[in-house]
Design a protein around this motif. Structure first.
Motif, mmCIF file in Angstrom:
data_model
loop_
_atom_site.group_PDB
_atom_site.id
_atom_site.type_symbol
_atom_site.label_atom_id
_atom_site.label_comp_id
_atom_site.label_asym_id
_atom_site.label_seq_id
_atom_site.Cartn_x
_atom_site.Cartn_y
_atom_site.Cartn_z
ATOM 1 N N ALA A 15 0.936 -1.126 0.084
ATOM 2 C CA ALA A 15 -0.049 0.212 0.086
ATOM 3 C C ALA A 15 0.815 1.163 0.035
ATOM 4 C CB ALA A 15 -0.881 -0.130 1.231
ATOM 5 N N ARG A 16 2.018 1.306 0.535
ATOM 6 C CA ARG A 16 3.073 2.434 0.750
ATOM 7 C C ARG A 16 3.871 2.604 -0.656
ATOM 8 N NH1 ARG A 16 5.963 1.839 6.140
ATOM 9 N NH2 ARG A 16 4.423 0.731 7.156
ATOM 10 N N ARG A 17 3.958 1.331 -1.424
ATOM 11 C CA ARG A 17 4.731 1.454 -2.563
ATOM 12 C C ARG A 17 4.158 2.435 -3.697
ATOM 13 N NH1 ARG A 17 4.394 -1.499 -7.620
ATOM 14 N NH2 ARG A 17 2.256 -2.301 -6.849
ATOM 15 N N PRO A 18 4.982 3.473 -4.099
ATOM 16 C CA PRO A 18 4.670 4.288 -5.167
ATOM 17 C C PRO A 18 4.455 3.485 -6.538
ATOM 18 C CG PRO A 18 6.921 4.452 -4.664
ATOM 19 C CD PRO A 18 6.273 3.547 -3.852
ATOM 20 N N ARG A 19 3.142 3.730 -7.050
ATOM 21 C CA ARG A 19 3.067 3.500 -8.383
ATOM 22 C C ARG A 19 3.129 4.322 -9.546
ATOM 23 N NH1 ARG A 19 -1.016 -1.044 -7.716
ATOM 24 N NH2 ARG A 19 -1.847 -1.058 -5.442
ATOM 25 N N SER A 20 4.289 4.826 -9.591
ATOM 26 C CA SER A 20 4.629 5.905 -10.474
ATOM 27 C C SER A 20 4.479 5.392 -11.925
ATOM 28 C CB SER A 20 5.991 6.344 -10.606
ATOM 29 O OG SER A 20 6.958 5.450 -10.652
ATOM 30 N N LYS A 21 4.496 4.227 -12.547
ATOM 31 C CA LYS A 21 4.396 3.916 -13.907
ATOM 32 C C LYS A 21 3.019 3.305 -14.004
ATOM 33 C CE LYS A 21 9.266 3.242 -14.715
ATOM 34 N NZ LYS A 21 9.831 3.853 -15.941
ATOM 35 N N GLU A 22 2.261 3.077 -13.041
ATOM 36 C CA GLU A 22 0.902 2.564 -13.052
ATOM 37 C C GLU A 22 -0.109 3.723 -13.004
ATOM 38 O OE1 GLU A 22 0.217 -1.146 -10.833
ATOM 39 O OE2 GLU A 22 2.288 -0.681 -9.973
ATOM 40 N N ILE A 23 -1.201 3.406 -13.818
ATOM 41 C CA ILE A 23 -2.314 4.306 -13.811
ATOM 42 C C ILE A 23 -3.696 3.433 -13.454
ATOM 43 C CG2 ILE A 23 -3.025 3.910 -16.133
ATOM 44 C CD1 ILE A 23 -3.201 6.892 -16.280
ATOM 45 N N LEU A 24 -4.490 3.980 -12.453
ATOM 46 C CA LEU A 24 -5.709 3.450 -12.129
ATOM 47 C C LEU A 24 -6.905 4.075 -12.679
ATOM 48 C CD1 LEU A 24 -7.411 1.559 -10.157
ATOM 49 C CD2 LEU A 24 -7.522 3.567 -8.702
ATOM 50 N N LEU A 25 -7.646 3.254 -13.629
ATOM 51 C CA LEU A 25 -8.730 3.542 -14.396
ATOM 52 C C LEU A 25 -10.188 3.216 -13.572
ATOM 53 C CD1 LEU A 25 -10.017 4.387 -16.909
ATOM 54 C CD2 LEU A 25 -9.880 2.126 -17.942
ATOM 55 N N VAL A 26 -10.644 4.464 -13.452
ATOM 56 C CA VAL A 26 -12.072 4.366 -12.802
ATOM 57 C C VAL A 26 -13.269 4.751 -13.727
ATOM 58 C CG1 VAL A 26 -13.319 5.220 -10.904
ATOM 59 C CG2 VAL A 26 -11.045 4.969 -10.561
ATOM 60 N N ALA A 62 -15.137 -2.525 -12.845
ATOM 61 C CA ALA A 62 -14.456 -2.288 -11.604
ATOM 62 C C ALA A 62 -13.151 -1.380 -11.952
ATOM 63 C CB ALA A 62 -14.098 -3.556 -10.821
ATOM 64 N N PRO A 63 -12.736 -0.590 -11.014
ATOM 65 C CA PRO A 63 -11.421 -0.078 -11.158
ATOM 66 C C PRO A 63 -10.205 -1.101 -11.329
ATOM 67 C CG PRO A 63 -12.468 0.971 -9.346
ATOM 68 C CD PRO A 63 -13.379 -0.175 -9.663
ATOM 69 N N LYS A 64 -9.366 -0.647 -12.260
ATOM 70 C CA LYS A 64 -8.388 -1.288 -12.674
ATOM 71 C C LYS A 64 -6.992 -0.654 -12.808
ATOM 72 C CE LYS A 64 -6.954 -5.259 -15.657
ATOM 73 N NZ LYS A 64 -7.547 -5.972 -17.187
ATOM 74 N N TRP A 65 -5.971 -1.009 -12.295
ATOM 75 C CA TRP A 65 -4.384 -0.915 -12.459
ATOM 76 C C TRP A 65 -3.963 -1.183 -13.822
ATOM 77 C CZ3 TRP A 65 -2.749 2.931 -9.594
ATOM 78 C CH2 TRP A 65 -2.974 2.963 -8.280
ATOM 79 N N TYR A 66 -3.314 -0.268 -14.679
ATOM 80 C CA TYR A 66 -2.642 -0.489 -15.847
ATOM 81 C C TYR A 66 -1.108 -0.147 -15.624
ATOM 82 C CZ TYR A 66 -7.399 -1.227 -17.575
ATOM 83 O OH TYR A 66 -8.628 -1.968 -17.951
ATOM 84 N N ARG A 67 -0.278 -0.976 -16.361
ATOM 85 C CA ARG A 67 1.189 -0.665 -16.276
ATOM 86 C C ARG A 67 1.413 -0.078 -17.393
ATOM 87 N NH1 ARG A 67 5.621 -1.300 -13.442
ATOM 88 N NH2 ARG A 67 4.446 -2.327 -11.814
ATOM 89 N N GLU A 68 1.064 -0.829 -18.764
ATOM 90 C CA GLU A 68 1.431 -0.354 -19.985
ATOM 91 C C GLU A 68 0.683 0.763 -20.733
ATOM 92 O OE1 GLU A 68 4.424 -1.506 -21.099
ATOM 93 O OE2 GLU A 68 4.304 -2.863 -19.420
#
Length: 127
Positions: A15-26, A62-68
């Motif tokens: 939970a503390r890890r930064p997700r700088s290269k990921e994007i959450l789509l809501v 549902a919200p989903k994280w994307y890396r690429e």
């Protein structure tokens, strides 16, 4: 340390890890409140979150994280709704106050940004 303790600590660290290269789509219904839609998703302050409009019938995905690159990971229907959301921005519709402030970006700098960076600038939620 027991297995439960280790698992709980891993969850906290993740939970503390930064997700700088990921994007959450809501997703949200057309013209629905951005803050209301984003409040249903779990993310940490500073995470990159975007909110797009879902023009289909039935429940929202549902919200989903994307890396690429987001558009390459979405299905054809989701890409169609992404395009429609972009067209609505192009048509100068009023910007929802739940979106983050638009940052100043020089034209030469904008050419260097990734698609996800540009989507975050356009549809980024204030986190």
């Amino acid at each position: 340390m027991t297995g439960k303790n280790v698992a709980a600590r891993i969850v906290k660290l993740e939970a503390r890890r930064p997700r700088s290269k990921e994007i959450l789509l809501v997703w949200r219904q057309p013209d629905a409140d951005v803050k209301g839609a984003a409040s249903a998703a779990k993310f940490a302050p500073g995470d990159r979150v975007i909110c797009l409009e879902w023009f289909g019938d039935g429940p929202l995905p549902a919200p989903k994280w994307y890396r690429e690159r987001l558009s390459s990971e979405l299905g054809s229907l989701e890409n169609e709704y992404l395009t429609r959301s972009l067209e609505r921005v192009r048509d100068d519709r009023p910007r929802d106050p739940g979106f983050a402030e638009l940052p100043p970006v020089a034209a030469n700098r904008a050419r260097e940004l990734t698609d996800n960076d540009l989507l975050h600038i356009t549809f980024g939620v204030a986190t």
